[in-house]
Scaffold this active site. Structure first.
Site, short mmCIF file in Angstrom:
data_model
loop_
_atom_site.label_atom_id
_atom_site.label_comp_id
_atom_site.label_asym_id
_atom_site.label_seq_id
_atom_site.Cartn_x
_atom_site.Cartn_y
_atom_site.Cartn_z
N ARG A 43 0.80 -1.23 0.00
CA ARG A 43 0.00 0.00 0.00
C ARG A 43 0.83 1.27 0.00
NH1 ARG A 43 -5.15 -1.56 3.52
NH2 ARG A 43 -5.32 0.66 3.80
N HIS A 172 3.73 -25.14 1.99
CA HIS A 172 5.16 -25.20 1.73
C HIS A 172 5.80 -26.49 2.22
CE1 HIS A 172 5.72 -23.66 5.86
NE2 HIS A 172 6.96 -24.10 5.78
N HIS A 234 -0.36 -28.54 6.94
CA HIS A 234 0.93 -29.23 6.92
C HIS A 234 0.85 -30.66 7.48
CE1 HIS A 234 2.32 -25.34 5.90
NE2 HIS A 234 2.56 -24.87 7.11
#
Ligand code: BG6
Length: 496
Positions: A43, A172, A234
């Protein structure tokens, strides 16, 4: 292949801690396709040069082996650009359009490393601004939603703009080399399959322990908690890698189809299993790695009377032919005794004992070490080199004692510690359009569906004034977590 990678949340925690270091590593390894641009979006008003300087300063704080030299950063910085944009303002998307129109990249990856509340708006506005073309891919960070309904709403909104094969839902853990190895271990070797089942395996433990607290993310974490932050994604993805059937090939959908079957076979919760099989905890003060740390409720951004869990341990099962009756334990938490990720496969004891093995952990186990070390250890028993034909008692018919030994394989040593990191791999996969290591919408929904009863039971406990169990920072979590496995006659692996 030229690409534009637009990093929404380009000045945020994730960008400088994980995404930009991952991209820098790819640049260092020469695997980032040439002719690319990385456009940070946030921003604040900032020129490209200011953004480069800011990122340069931040990257000086990352771990020593990932930190770039000055020249290296100068080369990498040429890829970095910046675009000011407020994602809630439709007019601002035209600014991005202009930026992308400066050239026509073959691939445009929109990486939404922002609060999930912005995913829907961002995708809708990208569509409205004509920025969702066949060349575009969108990467969505977890957690995708807050519960099943919000997850479905986000997925529906994203799919109104992008086709499923353009949507890269990131977890991830799937990019970690240790998790790749787990699949290779199971499906690249014939040795394991015959005993990878209920007849030989007594229980499975998945532990993801962190020493870190909530760091600068107290505000986010207090609305999220360990169940949504770690278990729904995960830990369940690790469970899938252990429990899935062999896929018919290595394509994205073949793998995801098998994971989905596991998620749909997770034993449904009952009031009894919720009461007996789930422990939630929250850390108090304590010593972690020799340092006194604050209690969770004292962390910045956390409510002083917060009931958010920083620890979860649970016992579940998989209702299918391979796994019926085998307990699967999941445990994860912050501010625990050590940073340790592993999956321990505990085998059944020998059917008839002519030897003595230790009373605790007296059967074989295979421990897959995920982090900090990446390797695997097969724990066996051997006859120690006793003089005169064996230990005392060997001649009197008393069972001779065996000694635990381990076959230990260290992948970092074998392959070199400079391996492709999780974010590096996943970012390259998103640029190249490989979906294998990303999560499909139906997998995510099945995972949310399974965790929802836990969230509901905690809400009911909260209403009765029963919060999470306290545990000291630096411990292994509330004592109830040990009791959870002890009820089945088991122990967590650090007690072996
Ligand atoms: C993230 C969570 O997904 O995973 C964090 O949001 C957590 O809270 C992190 O610390 C753990 O990842 P790793 O790779 O350090 O085990």
């Amino acid at each position: 292949m030229s690409f534009d990678l637009v990093l929404f949340g380009g000045t945020g925690d994730l960008a400088w801690r994980k995404l930009l270091p991952g991209l820098l590593q790819a640049h260092r390894h020469g695997t980032l396709p040439p002719g690319g641009r990385i456009i940070g979006v946030a921003r604040d008003a900032m020129a490209d040069e200011e953004y480069r300087a800011l990122i340069g300063k931040r990257l000086a704080d990352v771990e020593a082996d990932k930190r770039p030299s000055e020249e290296e950063f100068a080369r990498f910085a040429q890829l970095l650009h910046y675009q000011r944009m407020d994602l809630t303002q439709p007019a601002d998307y035209a600014l991005l359009r202009e930026r992308l129109a400066e050239r026509s990249a073959k691939v445009v990856v929109m990486y939404l490393a922002t609060a999930p509340q912005l995913f829907t708006t961002a995708c809708e506005q990208l569509g409205a601004a004509g920025l969702a073309t066949p060349q575009t891919r969108v990467v969505l960070e977890k957690p995708l939603g807050h519960d099943l309904a919000s997850n479905r709403a986000i997925n529906a909104a994203v799919r109104r703009v992008f086709r499923e094969e353009q949507i890269f839902r990131i977890d991830h853990y799937l990019g970690k080399p240790s998790v790749q190895n787990l699949l290779a271990l199971r499906f690249g070797n014939a040795l394991f399959e015959p005993w990878w089942r209920r007849e030989t395996i007594a229980s499975v433990e998945i532990t993801i322990a962190e020493q870190l607290g909530v760091e600068q993310r107290g505000h986010f974490y207090d609305r999220t908690g360990a169940l949504r932050d770690m278990v729904q994604n995960h830990a369940l993805q690790l469970l899938c890698a252990i429990a899935m059937e062999p896929p018919i090939n290595a394509s994205a959908d073949a793998i995801r189809d098998e994971k989905l079957k596991v998620l749909r076979s997770l034993t449904p919760w009952t009031p009894e299993s919720l009461a007996q099989g789930v422990v939630r905890g929250q850390y108090g003060t304590g010593q972690v790695a020799g340092r006194q740390v604050a209690a969770y409720r004292e962390e910045p951004g956390v409510a002083a009377d917060s009931r958010t869990e920083t620890f979860v341990a649970l016992r579940t099962g998989i209702s299918n032919w391979r796994w019926a009756g085998v307990p699967f334990y999941i445990r994860t938490g912050k501010r625990l005794a050590s940073r340790e990720g592993h999956i321990a496969i505990h085998l059944r004891p020998t059917p008839h004992a002519i030897y003595r093995t230790p009373l605790v952990c007296g059967a074989n186990r295979l421990v897959i070490h995920l982090q900090p070390r990446d390797g695997l250890a097969l724990h066996l028993f051997a006859a120690a080199n006793e003089p005169r034909g064996g230990p005392p008692g060997a001649h009197s018919g008393e069972a001779p004692a065996l000694t635990p030994v381990a076959l230990d394989l260290d992948f970092d040593q074998r392959f070199g510690a400079e391996r492709v990191g999780a974010y590096e791999r996943l970012l390259l996969d998103a640029i190249d359009g490989r979906l294998n290591l990303f999560v499909r919408a139906d997998e995510q929904e099945a995972a949310w569906q399974w965790v929802e009863p836990i969230m509901q039971s905690w809400a009911a406990q909260d209403a009765r004034g029963e919060g999470p169990r306290p545990y000291a920072a630096g411990s292994w979590g509330p004592g109830a977590a040990s009791a959870l496995v002890a009820r089945d006659g088991n122990t967590w692996v650090e007690e072996c």
